[in-house]
Scaffold this active site. Structure first.
Site, PDB file in Angstrom:
ATOM      1  N   ARG A  99       0.811  -1.219   0.000  1.00 48.99           N
ATOM      2  CA  ARG A  99       0.000   0.000   0.000  1.00 48.99           C
ATOM      3  C   ARG A  99       0.845   1.270   0.000  1.00 48.99           C
ATOM      4  O   ARG A  99       0.592   2.187  -0.764  1.00 48.99           O
ATOM      5  CB  ARG A  99      -0.930   0.003   1.222  1.00 48.99           C
ATOM      6  CG  ARG A  99      -2.184  -0.792   1.041  1.00 48.99           C
ATOM      7  CD  ARG A  99      -2.691  -1.262   2.376  1.00 48.99           C
ATOM      8  NE  ARG A  99      -1.715  -2.180   2.944  1.00 48.99           N
ATOM      9  CZ  ARG A  99      -1.683  -3.470   2.661  1.00 48.99           C
ATOM     10  NH1 ARG A  99      -2.583  -3.981   1.872  1.00 48.99           N
ATOM     11  NH2 ARG A  99      -0.762  -4.247   3.165  1.00 48.99           N
ATOM     12  N   THR A 100       1.836   1.308   0.889  1.00 54.87           N
ATOM     13  CA  THR A 100       2.627   2.536   1.002  1.00 54.87           C
ATOM     14  C   THR A 100       3.360   2.816  -0.308  1.00 54.87           C
ATOM     15  O   THR A 100       3.321   3.928  -0.836  1.00 54.87           O
ATOM     16  CB  THR A 100       3.633   2.414   2.167  1.00 54.87           C
ATOM     17  OG1 THR A 100       2.909   2.118   3.359  1.00 54.87           O
ATOM     18  CG2 THR A 100       4.420   3.692   2.358  1.00 54.87           C
ATOM     19  N   LYS A 114      26.940  -5.526  -1.345  1.00 52.10           N
ATOM     20  CA  LYS A 114      28.401  -5.619  -1.519  1.00 52.10           C
ATOM     21  C   LYS A 114      29.108  -4.932  -0.364  1.00 52.10           C
ATOM     22  O   LYS A 114      30.323  -4.762  -0.392  1.00 52.10           O
ATOM     23  CB  LYS A 114      28.813  -4.934  -2.826  1.00 52.10           C
ATOM     24  CG  LYS A 114      28.192  -5.513  -4.070  1.00 52.10           C
ATOM     25  CD  LYS A 114      28.634  -4.665  -5.277  1.00 52.10           C
ATOM     26  CE  LYS A 114      27.755  -4.913  -6.478  1.00 52.10           C
ATOM     27  NZ  LYS A 114      27.963  -3.902  -7.521  1.00 52.10           N
ATOM     28  N   ARG A 125      11.831   3.186   2.928  1.00 54.65           N
ATOM     29  CA  ARG A 125      11.393   2.228   3.951  1.00 54.65           C
ATOM     30  C   ARG A 125      12.573   1.307   4.224  1.00 54.65           C
ATOM     31  O   ARG A 125      13.243   0.829   3.302  1.00 54.65           O
ATOM     32  CB  ARG A 125      10.197   1.399   3.489  1.00 54.65           C
ATOM     33  CG  ARG A 125       9.921   0.262   4.476  1.00 54.65           C
ATOM     34  CD  ARG A 125       8.628  -0.443   4.245  1.00 54.65           C
ATOM     35  NE  ARG A 125       7.513   0.403   4.626  1.00 54.65           N
ATOM     36  CZ  ARG A 125       6.257  -0.052   4.678  1.00 54.65           C
ATOM     37  NH1 ARG A 125       5.982  -1.308   4.378  1.00 54.65           N
ATOM     38  NH2 ARG A 125       5.278   0.756   5.026  1.00 54.65           N
ATOM     39  N   HIS A 160       6.171   5.779  11.211  1.00 56.66           N
ATOM     40  CA  HIS A 160       5.569   5.718   9.879  1.00 56.66           C
ATOM     41  C   HIS A 160       4.694   6.968   9.765  1.00 56.66           C
ATOM     42  O   HIS A 160       3.466   6.893   9.769  1.00 56.66           O
ATOM     43  CB  HIS A 160       4.748   4.430   9.743  1.00 56.66           C
ATOM     44  CG  HIS A 160       4.360   4.085   8.337  1.00 56.66           C
ATOM     45  ND1 HIS A 160       4.589   4.934   7.274  1.00 56.66           N
ATOM     46  CD2 HIS A 160       3.753   2.992   7.815  1.00 56.66           C
ATOM     47  CE1 HIS A 160       4.131   4.362   6.166  1.00 56.66           C
ATOM     48  NE2 HIS A 160       3.626   3.187   6.471  1.00 56.66           N
TER      49      HIS A 160
END
Lengths: 152, 309
Positions: free
Chosen positions: B56-57, B85, B106, B134
């Protein structure tokens, strides 16, 4: 039995007294005294009328900056800091809790980004109901001072 | 001309937002929702850096960007990145900032967005950092409350479920400090709101109380904000026990106020039964639909100094 402490006086420098027992070695590392050439006398668990037991540090030929003196308060809020000249107390240093400290503490939150990146820790410091609280700038978690390990 | 204090501003935590900025986001989102856009993202490139999965986000940020004429670059997992890496997040963000006008991140680690803000030369929006924050979800949750109840001030709001690890809840409670609200915190004891978050609420004067029964709280509240209780936090038998305590069915809602609205950040598992969807209380799908106009508002306000109104 003599009440005199077996600790020699200093001619010029700084005496940090009334340190909470067990905190002196942290303050030594905080000030980097373990690597300096200054003569340092450390007293651990000395008898104290007001505290029962205390630590003490005498530093020959070094005057602390205001920032250094303030950081000591985070480890030991009751500590007193005196500047010595010619064996006499010349100045009692007035301290206040710093609003933040960098690099000194390790965030106890294992999920905090500071554990996986080479970034200096950064804590906001505040007093709340006579407890010193540290809040991590990165993960925003708050901790009691005693919950937070030092990186020094 | 009205000042846009969100211009070039990073949104890492809910506490980064003022009441004036909230009002600006709401009025802008309402214009987008009504089909009257005044701001665009033309010629802007938004980097979507999703080091952790999101449906959703990510898609609502993408839809918001595309609807405003902007372009999206980015990735949806970190498997193919240079971080594999050994490159640091700091370096990665610094490089990506050179390719884009704004970064949406995120990340599974808490504080990743704050570090990215330090690394990047462009604004950064936190789309979730571990169990920490959030903030844009909290924004759209409060926008949904504003839309369905007309005024947030004076409301009683119950927060139900995992209040300990839910990053949305942490941002939501912080944003609540901008308003006069009464919070009912309903959770198993082991998933109660962290003491540090409660301390912040006390300092900011938010009234709140702890509860373990959903039925006791429902008649008192105007908004019921449900969250998912995550199975991995419990042993199997404990999970069965706590899960069943916090399942919302039409029967549990018998004593609800007529204007009660139920919110959920989604995805739900079984904490809201499907039958509740048909009641007038269900508002979680409308809440989810608000994600696009709220994120359109936020992106366009950060990237346009002139409000265009």
């Amino acid at each position: 039995m003599s009440e005199t402490l077996p600790v020699s006086a200093i001619k010029n420098g700084t005496v940090i007294d009334h340190i909470a027992p067990g905190q002196a070695l942290r303050i030594i590392h905080l000030l980097g005294l373990q690597n300096s050439t200054n003569k340092v006398t450390i007293g651990l668990h000395l008898p104290s009328k007001s505290m029962g037991s205390k630590d003490l540090i005498k530093i020959e030929s070094r005057i602390l900056s205001d920032a250094e003196a303030n950081e000591i308060v985070v480890f030991s809020p009751a500590a007193t800091i005196n500047v010595i000249r010619d064996f006499e107390v010349q100045e009692k240093v007035r301290t206040r809790l710093p609003s933040s400290m960098k690099r000194v503490f390790l965030c106890p939150n294992s999920a905090c980004i500071t554990h996986s990146e080479s970034v200096a820790s950064y804590f906001y410091i505040a007093e709340d109901r006579k407890q010193i609280k540290l809040t991590c700038h990165y993960c925003e978690k708050s901790f009691d001072r005693d919950q937070v390990r030092v990186s020094i | 001309m009205a000042v846009n204090s969100l211009y070039k501003k990073s949104i890492v935590s809910a506490k980064d937002l003022s009441l004036e900025e909230w009002r600006l986001i709401v009025s802008t989102a309402q214009r987008f929702k009504a089909g009257k856009p005044t701001l665009s993202l033309k010629d802007k490139v938004i980097a979507h850096c999703f080091f952790e999965s999101s449906t959703r986000t990510r898609l609502s940020f993408e839809a918001a960007t595309l609807r405003l004429g902007g372009k999206v670059i980015g990735f949806t997992n970190s498997d193919d990145l240079s971080t594999q890496k050994g490159e640091t997040l700091y370096d990665t963000m610094r490089v990506i900032a050179g390719y884009s006008d704004l970064i949406v991140i995120r990340h599974p680690l808490e504080g990743a967005a704050a570090l990215s803000k330090e690394a990047a030369s462009c604004p950064v929006i936190n789309a979730g950092d571990g169990a920490n924050q959030h903030p844009t979800q909290a924004l759209l949750d409060l926008f949904a409350i504003q839309e369905c109840q007309k005024d947030i001030n004076g409301l009683s709001i119950a927060l139900v479920g995992d209040l300990k690890y839910g990053r949305t809840i942490h941002s939501f409670t912080e944003l609540c400090s901008l308003f006069d609200v009464r919070l009912y915190l309903v959770s198993p004891e082991t998933l109660a709101l962290p003491e540090s978050v409660c301390d912040i609420m006390k300092k900011r004067g938010i009234r709140f109380s702890f509860h373990q029964s959903l039925e006791d709280v429902i008649p008192k509240v105007d908004v019921l904000y449900m969250t998912r209780i995550q199975q991995e936090r419990f042993s199997r038998s404990e999970y069965q026990l706590v899960r069943d305590q916090f399942i919302l069915t039409p029967g549990v809602l018998l004593k609800a106020k007529p204007h009660l609205k139920i919110l959920h950040p989604l995805p739900r598992v079984n904490e809201i039964s499907k039958e509740v969807d048909e009641t007038p209380y269900a508002y979680y799908f409308e809440q989810a639909a608000n994600a696009v106009p709220v994120r359109q508002a936020l992106l366009s306000l950060i990237l346009n100094e002139n409000l265009g109104i």
